[in-house]
Write a protein that holds these residues in place. Sequence first.
Motif, mmCIF file in Angstrom:
data_model
loop_
_atom_site.group_PDB
_atom_site.id
_atom_site.type_symbol
_atom_site.label_atom_id
_atom_site.label_comp_id
_atom_site.label_asym_id
_atom_site.label_seq_id
_atom_site.Cartn_x
_atom_site.Cartn_y
_atom_site.Cartn_z
ATOM 1 N N VAL A 1 0.867 -1.177 0.000
ATOM 2 C CA VAL A 1 0.000 0.000 0.000
ATOM 3 C C VAL A 1 0.902 1.225 0.000
ATOM 4 N N VAL A 2 0.763 2.069 -1.029
ATOM 5 C CA VAL A 2 1.657 3.218 -1.187
ATOM 6 C C VAL A 2 0.824 4.497 -1.270
ATOM 7 N N PRO A 3 0.466 5.090 -0.129
ATOM 8 C CA PRO A 3 -0.314 6.328 -0.164
ATOM 9 C C PRO A 3 0.484 7.523 -0.671
ATOM 10 N N SER A 4 1.821 7.461 -0.558
ATOM 11 C CA SER A 4 2.676 8.525 -1.078
ATOM 12 C C SER A 4 4.070 7.955 -1.290
ATOM 13 N N ALA A 5 4.905 8.704 -1.984
ATOM 14 C CA ALA A 5 6.269 8.244 -2.227
ATOM 15 C C ALA A 5 7.099 8.246 -0.951
ATOM 16 N N GLU A 6 6.589 8.895 0.105
ATOM 17 C CA GLU A 6 7.323 8.992 1.359
ATOM 18 C C GLU A 6 6.871 7.972 2.394
ATOM 19 N N PHE A 7 5.802 7.235 2.101
ATOM 20 C CA PHE A 7 5.260 6.307 3.097
ATOM 21 C C PHE A 7 4.802 5.036 2.393
ATOM 22 N N VAL A 8 5.352 3.902 2.799
ATOM 23 C CA VAL A 8 5.068 2.627 2.145
ATOM 24 C C VAL A 8 4.687 1.596 3.203
ATOM 25 N N VAL A 9 3.641 0.836 2.930
ATOM 26 C CA VAL A 9 3.198 -0.223 3.838
ATOM 27 C C VAL A 9 3.242 -1.558 3.101
ATOM 28 N N GLY A 10 3.822 -2.563 3.731
ATOM 29 C CA GLY A 10 3.831 -3.921 3.195
ATOM 30 C C GLY A 10 3.110 -4.859 4.143
ATOM 31 N N ILE A 11 2.196 -5.668 3.626
ATOM 32 C CA ILE A 11 1.423 -6.613 4.434
ATOM 33 C C ILE A 11 1.564 -7.994 3.804
ATOM 34 N N ALA A 12 1.850 -9.010 4.616
ATOM 35 C CA ALA A 12 2.025 -10.364 4.088
ATOM 36 C C ALA A 12 1.340 -11.383 4.991
ATOM 37 N N ALA B 1 -6.436 -7.788 -3.563
ATOM 38 C CA ALA B 1 -6.318 -6.809 -4.649
ATOM 39 C C ALA B 1 -7.459 -5.800 -4.589
ATOM 40 N N LEU B 2 -8.654 -6.286 -4.227
ATOM 41 C CA LEU B 2 -9.829 -5.422 -4.123
ATOM 42 C C LEU B 2 -9.656 -4.365 -3.035
ATOM 43 N N LEU B 3 -8.930 -4.701 -1.970
ATOM 44 C CA LEU B 3 -8.766 -3.788 -0.838
ATOM 45 C C LEU B 3 -7.613 -2.803 -1.012
ATOM 46 N N GLY B 4 -6.802 -2.995 -2.047
ATOM 47 C CA GLY B 4 -5.647 -2.119 -2.228
ATOM 48 C C GLY B 4 -6.023 -0.650 -2.316
ATOM 49 N N GLY B 5 -7.014 -0.331 -3.151
ATOM 50 C CA GLY B 5 -7.448 1.058 -3.310
ATOM 51 C C GLY B 5 -8.022 1.656 -2.042
ATOM 52 N N PRO B 6 -8.983 0.978 -1.376
ATOM 53 C CA PRO B 6 -9.535 1.525 -0.131
ATOM 54 C C PRO B 6 -8.492 1.717 0.968
ATOM 55 N N MET B 7 -7.530 0.800 1.091
ATOM 56 C CA MET B 7 -6.504 0.962 2.124
ATOM 57 C C MET B 7 -5.607 2.156 1.813
ATOM 58 N N THR B 8 -5.284 2.337 0.533
ATOM 59 C CA THR B 8 -4.480 3.494 0.136
ATOM 60 C C THR B 8 -5.222 4.792 0.434
ATOM 61 N N SER B 9 -6.514 4.839 0.093
ATOM 62 C CA SER B 9 -7.323 6.036 0.336
ATOM 63 C C SER B 9 -7.438 6.330 1.826
ATOM 64 N N ALA B 10 -7.596 5.281 2.638
ATOM 65 C CA ALA B 10 -7.722 5.469 4.086
ATOM 66 C C ALA B 10 -6.460 6.094 4.667
ATOM 67 N N LEU B 11 -5.299 5.646 4.218
ATOM 68 C CA LEU B 11 -4.043 6.210 4.712
ATOM 69 C C LEU B 11 -3.869 7.658 4.258
ATOM 70 N N ARG B 12 -4.273 7.957 3.028
ATOM 71 C CA ARG B 12 -4.165 9.332 2.548
ATOM 72 C C ARG B 12 -5.074 10.260 3.337
ATOM 73 N N ARG B 13 -6.319 9.816 3.592
ATOM 74 C CA ARG B 13 -7.247 10.639 4.371
ATOM 75 C C ARG B 13 -6.727 10.851 5.788
ATOM 76 N N ALA B 14 -6.184 9.789 6.385
ATOM 77 C CA ALA B 14 -5.664 9.902 7.748
ATOM 78 C C ALA B 14 -4.512 10.897 7.809
#
Length: 242
Positions: free
Chosen positions: A129-140, A157-170
Amino acid sequence: MYIPLNTVRRCVSVVDALADLTDTARFADVALPQLARLIPCNVLTYNEIDVSARVVGCADLCCASGTAANPAVPDGFGREPLLERFPVADDTEALRIRDVVGRAELHRLCGRRGIRGTVPVRHRLACTVVPSAEFVVGIAFHRVDVPFADAEHAAIALLGGPMTSALRRAAQRREATASPSAGLELSTRERQVLDLVAVGRTNAAIARALAVSPRTVEKHLEHIYRKLQVADRAAAVAHAIR
């Protein structure tokens, strides 16, 4: 790709849980238990890389009996990162944890006994999950014996977009709270109301969430509009995230 209805419902639960996230620091606390219920596994590993602050966060969630029904925190929680490359937006070179922290910190993170040292995992399902070039999240997700099904790959794969959006909003909400021009004069309750307005909650839904009457919510909104010098809820939200 067919995804079972029960899996879709659990995906919706993950999205709902992240809807009210107001701080990126709480993403793991909110997301990991939900993801562990969505995809049964033996070990769920979380890593985050804050490039600008040169900080790495790591966590391992051990799921009892190979399922996520009773997740338990093991002794090795938070001690073993994924030493792999995570892709970064607009960057041909992927990012590694070792690219951010120094050798001593890397050895400290890796030198402790991790949970995967005691669980012989063989199958892995990972996402970034990459909400920005400065912050990266890896989940396994890790399993001992059972391979991950195509539907489970599709769910993540379906959750990738919502998780990215949630981090950006936060991140936007955290910046808005810290900004001297955005809402510092608001009371704690008024900030709570504004946060819920920002995620699209109606007055009735806000009243239920805060255990107050709709009329009380209306009064809080009136105070917010006056303090922020705006005319409506859309303008208040725009002012808060500016």
